[in-house]
Design a protein around this motif. Sequence first.
Motif, PDB file in Angstrom:
ATOM      1  N   THR A  66      53.968  40.993   5.682  1.00  0.00           N
ATOM      2  CA  THR A  66      54.265  41.659   6.962  1.00  0.00           C
ATOM      3  C   THR A  66      55.717  42.100   7.007  1.00  0.00           C
ATOM      4  OG1 THR A  66      52.565  40.372   8.091  1.00  0.00           O
ATOM      5  CG2 THR A  66      54.259  41.372   9.473  1.00  0.00           C
ATOM      6  N   THR A  67      56.616  41.230   6.578  1.00  0.00           N
ATOM      7  CA  THR A  67      58.041  41.561   6.565  1.00  0.00           C
ATOM      8  C   THR A  67      58.311  42.724   5.618  1.00  0.00           C
ATOM      9  OG1 THR A  67      58.640  39.290   7.085  1.00  0.00           O
ATOM     10  CG2 THR A  67      60.349  40.644   6.059  1.00  0.00           C
ATOM     11  N   LEU A  68      57.728  42.696   4.436  1.00  0.00           N
ATOM     12  CA  LEU A  68      57.928  43.785   3.470  1.00  0.00           C
ATOM     13  C   LEU A  68      57.418  45.108   4.023  1.00  0.00           C
ATOM     14  CD1 LEU A  68      56.941  41.954   0.169  1.00  0.00           C
ATOM     15  CD2 LEU A  68      59.260  42.534   0.959  1.00  0.00           C
ATOM     16  N   LEU A  69      56.256  45.095   4.647  1.00  0.00           N
ATOM     17  CA  LEU A  69      55.695  46.317   5.221  1.00  0.00           C
ATOM     18  C   LEU A  69      56.577  46.830   6.356  1.00  0.00           C
ATOM     19  CD1 LEU A  69      53.403  48.299   4.947  1.00  0.00           C
ATOM     20  CD2 LEU A  69      52.062  46.888   6.506  1.00  0.00           C
ATOM     21  N   ASN A  70      57.077  45.930   7.196  1.00  0.00           N
ATOM     22  CA  ASN A  70      57.997  46.330   8.267  1.00  0.00           C
ATOM     23  C   ASN A  70      59.273  46.942   7.690  1.00  0.00           C
ATOM     24  OD1 ASN A  70      56.254  45.477  10.284  1.00  0.00           O
ATOM     25  ND2 ASN A  70      57.228  43.476  10.513  1.00  0.00           N
ATOM     26  N   ASN A  71      59.779  46.356   6.621  1.00  0.00           N
ATOM     27  CA  ASN A  71      60.984  46.895   5.981  1.00  0.00           C
ATOM     28  C   ASN A  71      60.744  48.292   5.414  1.00  0.00           C
ATOM     29  OD1 ASN A  71      62.257  44.515   6.606  1.00  0.00           O
ATOM     30  ND2 ASN A  71      62.225  43.713   4.528  1.00  0.00           N
ATOM     31  N   ILE A  72      59.592  48.484   4.777  1.00  0.00           N
ATOM     32  CA  ILE A  72      59.246  49.806   4.237  1.00  0.00           C
ATOM     33  C   ILE A  72      59.181  50.825   5.366  1.00  0.00           C
ATOM     34  CG2 ILE A  72      57.422  51.181   3.156  1.00  0.00           C
ATOM     35  CD1 ILE A  72      56.720  48.613   1.513  1.00  0.00           C
ATOM     36  N   ASN A  73      58.481  50.481   6.427  1.00  0.00           N
ATOM     37  CA  ASN A  73      58.322  51.424   7.537  1.00  0.00           C
ATOM     38  C   ASN A  73      59.644  51.743   8.210  1.00  0.00           C
ATOM     39  OD1 ASN A  73      55.546  52.045   7.415  1.00  0.00           O
ATOM     40  ND2 ASN A  73      55.082  50.029   8.217  1.00  0.00           N
ATOM     41  N   TYR A  74      60.501  50.745   8.390  1.00  0.00           N
ATOM     42  CA  TYR A  74      61.805  51.007   8.997  1.00  0.00           C
ATOM     43  C   TYR A  74      62.644  51.891   8.081  1.00  0.00           C
ATOM     44  CZ  TYR A  74      66.506  50.658  10.683  1.00  0.00           C
ATOM     45  OH  TYR A  74      67.764  50.998  11.108  1.00  0.00           O
ATOM     46  N   ALA A  75      62.794  51.484   6.830  1.00  0.00           N
ATOM     47  CA  ALA A  75      63.641  52.242   5.891  1.00  0.00           C
ATOM     48  C   ALA A  75      63.150  53.681   5.760  1.00  0.00           C
ATOM     49  CB  ALA A  75      63.670  51.555   4.532  1.00  0.00           C
ATOM     50  N   CYS A  76      61.832  53.848   5.642  1.00  0.00           N
ATOM     51  CA  CYS A  76      61.278  55.191   5.428  1.00  0.00           C
ATOM     52  C   CYS A  76      61.264  56.039   6.696  1.00  0.00           C
ATOM     53  CB  CYS A  76      59.887  55.086   4.812  1.00  0.00           C
ATOM     54  SG  CYS A  76      59.929  54.407   3.136  1.00  0.00           S
ATOM     55  N   SER A  77      61.499  55.423   7.851  1.00  0.00           N
ATOM     56  CA  SER A  77      61.655  56.217   9.076  1.00  0.00           C
ATOM     57  C   SER A  77      63.080  56.766   9.169  1.00  0.00           C
ATOM     58  CB  SER A  77      61.328  55.383  10.318  1.00  0.00           C
ATOM     59  OG  SER A  77      62.335  54.419  10.563  1.00  0.00           O
ATOM     60  N   GLU A  78      63.977  56.207   8.360  1.00  0.00           N
ATOM     61  CA  GLU A  78      65.388  56.602   8.378  1.00  0.00           C
ATOM     62  C   GLU A  78      65.802  57.473   7.191  1.00  0.00           C
ATOM     63  OE1 GLU A  78      67.768  55.690  10.746  1.00  0.00           O
ATOM     64  OE2 GLU A  78      66.068  54.960  11.933  1.00  0.00           O
ATOM     65  N   VAL A  79      65.127  57.317   6.040  1.00  0.00           N
ATOM     66  CA  VAL A  79      65.469  58.071   4.828  1.00  0.00           C
ATOM     67  C   VAL A  79      64.193  58.587   4.166  1.00  0.00           C
ATOM     68  CG1 VAL A  79      67.606  56.758   4.432  1.00  0.00           C
ATOM     69  CG2 VAL A  79      65.487  56.020   3.338  1.00  0.00           C
ATOM     70  N   ASN A  80      64.346  59.497   3.230  1.00  0.00           N
ATOM     71  CA  ASN A  80      63.212  60.081   2.516  1.00  0.00           C
ATOM     72  C   ASN A  80      62.683  59.110   1.455  1.00  0.00           C
ATOM     73  OD1 ASN A  80      61.407  61.569   1.017  1.00  0.00           O
ATOM     74  ND2 ASN A  80      62.827  63.227   0.548  1.00  0.00           N
ATOM     75  N   CYS A  81      61.466  58.639   1.657  1.00  0.00           N
ATOM     76  CA  CYS A  81      60.846  57.693   0.719  1.00  0.00           C
ATOM     77  C   CYS A  81      59.705  58.340  -0.063  1.00  0.00           C
ATOM     78  CB  CYS A  81      60.308  56.484   1.482  1.00  0.00           C
ATOM     79  SG  CYS A  81      61.559  55.404   2.153  1.00  0.00           S
ATOM     80  N   SER A  82      59.801  59.607  -0.322  1.00  0.00           N
ATOM     81  CA  SER A  82      58.707  60.308  -1.001  1.00  0.00           C
ATOM     82  C   SER A  82      58.388  59.704  -2.369  1.00  0.00           C
ATOM     83  CB  SER A  82      59.021  61.801  -1.139  1.00  0.00           C
ATOM     84  OG  SER A  82      60.202  61.995  -1.880  1.00  0.00           O
TER      85      SER A  82
END
Length: 142
Positions: A66-82
């Motif tokens: 859950t923490t990892l998924l939250n981190n991915i979603n937060y980071a990728c809402s701020e930068v390009n994670c293509s």
Amino acid sequence: MPRGPVFQHNSQSLGASYFRIMAKASLSLTMPSLFVLLLSSFGSGGMWLVHGQKIWCVAKPSSDATTLLNNINYACSEVNCSVLLNECFPCFYPDNLMSHASIAMNLYYQMKKGIGGTCDFKNSALMVVTDPSYGNCTYPFK
């Protein structure tokens, strides 16, 4: 405007492919080598680094899904994670949360550190001095 999650993972398991990254540092007592590396943590969580030391931000292996998924979603809402969203990119594999979170968290840290971004992610991140790049996947460093 709030957006939904940019990354979803179907697996409940993190898989066997954890990033095992050790911040290896060797320090001798000679004056020139003191300039090479000085990495010191203390109780407040702060770090002192030699000016110019390369630092990457990765997920702590002890982080839950859950923490990892939250981190991915937060980071990728701020930068390009293509690089995480397309199987054609070399950083897509291994296809697990630990790997994807580490890449997303590092992308965020590298892009935002100059304007106050940190590598903390609610204490679920590690700063490492060993380049976590592998194969054709290069972890960016700014």
